[in-house]
Write a protein that holds these residues in place. Structure first.
Motif, PDB file in Angstrom:
ATOM      1  N   ASP A  91      -8.611   6.418  -0.287  1.00 18.36           N
ATOM      2  CA  ASP A  91      -8.230   5.050   0.068  1.00 18.36           C
ATOM      3  C   ASP A  91      -7.098   4.593  -0.854  1.00 18.36           C
ATOM      4  O   ASP A  91      -7.330   4.251  -2.018  1.00 18.36           O
ATOM      5  CB  ASP A  91      -9.446   4.128  -0.063  1.00 18.36           C
ATOM      6  CG  ASP A  91      -9.152   2.700   0.363  1.00 18.36           C
ATOM      7  OD1 ASP A  91      -7.983   2.397   0.704  1.00 18.36           O
ATOM      8  OD2 ASP A  91     -10.092   1.888   0.335  1.00 18.36           O
ATOM      9  N   ASP A 148       0.818  -1.213   0.000  1.00 18.68           N
ATOM     10  CA  ASP A 148       0.000   0.000   0.000  1.00 18.68           C
ATOM     11  C   ASP A 148       0.848   1.257   0.000  1.00 18.68           C
ATOM     12  O   ASP A 148       1.852   1.353   0.707  1.00 18.68           O
ATOM     13  CB  ASP A 148      -0.936   0.022   1.213  1.00 18.68           C
ATOM     14  CG  ASP A 148      -2.214  -0.762   0.948  1.00 18.68           C
ATOM     15  OD1 ASP A 148      -2.500  -1.060  -0.226  1.00 18.68           O
ATOM     16  OD2 ASP A 148      -2.931  -1.070   1.918  1.00 18.68           O
ATOM     17  N   SER A 162      -5.490   1.963  -1.016  1.00 20.02           N
ATOM     18  CA  SER A 162      -5.540   0.589  -1.519  1.00 20.02           C
ATOM     19  C   SER A 162      -6.063   0.558  -2.960  1.00 20.02           C
ATOM     20  O   SER A 162      -5.800  -0.388  -3.705  1.00 20.02           O
ATOM     21  CB  SER A 162      -6.401  -0.303  -0.622  1.00 20.02           C
ATOM     22  OG  SER A 162      -7.757   0.073  -0.688  1.00 20.02           O
TER      23      SER A 162
END
Length: 199
Positions: free
Chosen positions: A53, A43, A55
């Motif tokens: 986010d 990540d 990810s």
């Protein structure tokens, strides 16, 4: 009066129109198609204040690189499991410190290199529903696990402004996807990699 000033400032922004960008890609002299065999995508970090986010960046790179002729990708679930086991955390704004335990566990799943980086900016501004400006700025690195050497690094910025009486700015998510796609080009096919690295 304050509202009028805000609208006027927004109109000045959109009147300029156009896009701006940064395109930097560097290779280590030791980077060859034979050096990297299995890559673990870890990540990405992000600068403070960005509600994004990260990810998603990992997913974008995975989608781009899953068929690479240069290397294979370590299964994302295996990488996540290892990082949770060792309590891997980013140090400040950098990629963090890989302990000997982390290195050993990554090697056990066959990884010899990690791909990670930092989301520097991700923003989208507008007046009402009209997008006046958007921006995505990303850095990425391929790091040899055994030595810590950075084999490849890239920095790219894409921005987009809406035009007064014309089209809106692109979505920031679209700009980020364009960046990941462009960064992935030299890492996908051996012929492209060799052509670019010879320059």
């Amino acid at each position: 009066m304050k509202r009028l000033f805000i609208v006027f400032a927004a109109l000045l922004l959109v009147a300029c129109g156009g896009k701006s960008k940064i395109d930097k890609v560097n290779y280590s002299k030791n980077f060859s198609a034979a050096v990297v065999n299995r890559v673990a995508i870890i990540d990405f970090s992000k600068t403070d204040g960005h509600n994004y986010d990260v990810s998603n960046i990992t997913s974008k790179f995975t989608a781009e690189l899953v068929g690479s002729e240069l290397f294979t990708l370590v299964d994302r679930n295996d990488v996540d499991k290892i990082m949770k086991e060792v309590g891997y955390q980013f140090k400040g704004a950098e990629i963090g410190t890989l302990t000997q335990e982390t290195v050993q566990k990554l090697k056990q799943v066959g990884a010899d290199t990690i791909l990670t980086g930092k989301l520097i900016s991700f923003k989208q501004n507008g007046v009402g529903d009209f997008k006046t400006y958007s921006e995505a700025h990303l850095t990425a690195k391929l790091i040899r696990i055994e030595t810590g050497e950075i084999l490849w690094s890239a920095e790219m910025l894409r921005s987009s402004r809406g035009k007064l009486g014309g089209s809106e700015a692109d979505y920031a998510e679209q700009l980020l996807s364009e960046i990941v796609t462009k960064m992935s080009v030299p890492l996908k096919t051996e012929s492209t990699f060799r052509r670019i690295i010879r320059r």
